[in-house]
Design a protein around this motif. Structure first.
Motif: not given
Length: 206
Positions: A116, A121, A128-129, A132, A167, A171
């Motif tokens: 992450l 992230a 970022w997604e 990921l 965050s 997670f």
């Protein structure tokens, strides 16, 4: 939410058709548990009969800036048999793909936290997604195709309160979805609670 979560339902639909293979030479085992539950020690016992094991540590490496984390890593290292080799890497997909010896991954939770950070992230960096999803899917494909005994340890994050921070929620959601995907492609899923082992079944019934 990421595509990883959206694809969860589809992955679980096919999991019920998997054959029971726990105990075979190429069995895949997922061990879940909370903090200090004994999940790592259980994983180490499961692998103790193998003459050689590669211990994969995918979290952040030890650092002088965080002595508490460094002490945790050292305690884990001290109890590994001398014939085990440790590999510290965040590239789980490549590690699993090239494996020729039994693997123990400890743990997916620290790996997700590291990934992450690497994909941006925490700062919500654009794209970022997608980055990921690519990392998660690469690992899942490698896990599914693995032909060596492999045990992965992961945190069970779905039993607590909703995190107060973005965050924390990211997670929790990412790791929870990953645990489900890995479980759907595992031959045995086990839960350790306060040092007690619960077998969740050799295949998913969802």
């Amino acid at each position: 939410m990421t595509k990883l979560t959206l694809r969860l339902a589809a992955a679980l639909e096919g999991a019920a058709r998997r054959l029971r293979r726990y105990g075979q030479d190429d069995a895949k085992v997922l061990i879940l548990g909370g903090v200090r539950s004994g999940k790592s020690r259980h994983a180490e016992r499961l692998m103790s009969h193998h003459p050689e094991v590669v211990y994969v540590a995918p979290g952040y490496p030890a650092s002088a800036d965080d002595p508490e984390w460094a002490a945790r890593i050292e305690r884990h290292r001290a109890r590994r048999p001398p014939n085990w080799r440790t590999e510290e890497t965040a590239d789980l997909a490549a590690t699993v793909r090239k494996a020729s010896r039994p693997l123990l991954i400890d743990c997916l939770g620290t790996w997700v936290s590291r990934v992450l950070g690497e994909v941006g992230a925490w700062d919500q960096t654009e794209g970022w997604e997608l980055r990921l999803d690519e990392r998660m899917e690469e690992f899942l494909a490698a896990w599914t195709a693995a032909h060596v005994p492999i045990v992965a340890v992961s945190n069970e994050v779905g039993m607590g309160v909703v995190p107060a921070t973005v965050s924390g929620r990211v997670f929790r959601d990412v790791l929870g979805a990953l645990n489900n995907r890995v479980a759907a492609e595992s031959d045995s899923v086990q839960l350790v609670v306060a040092g007690h082992l619960l077998h969740l079944g050799e295949r998913s019934l969802l």
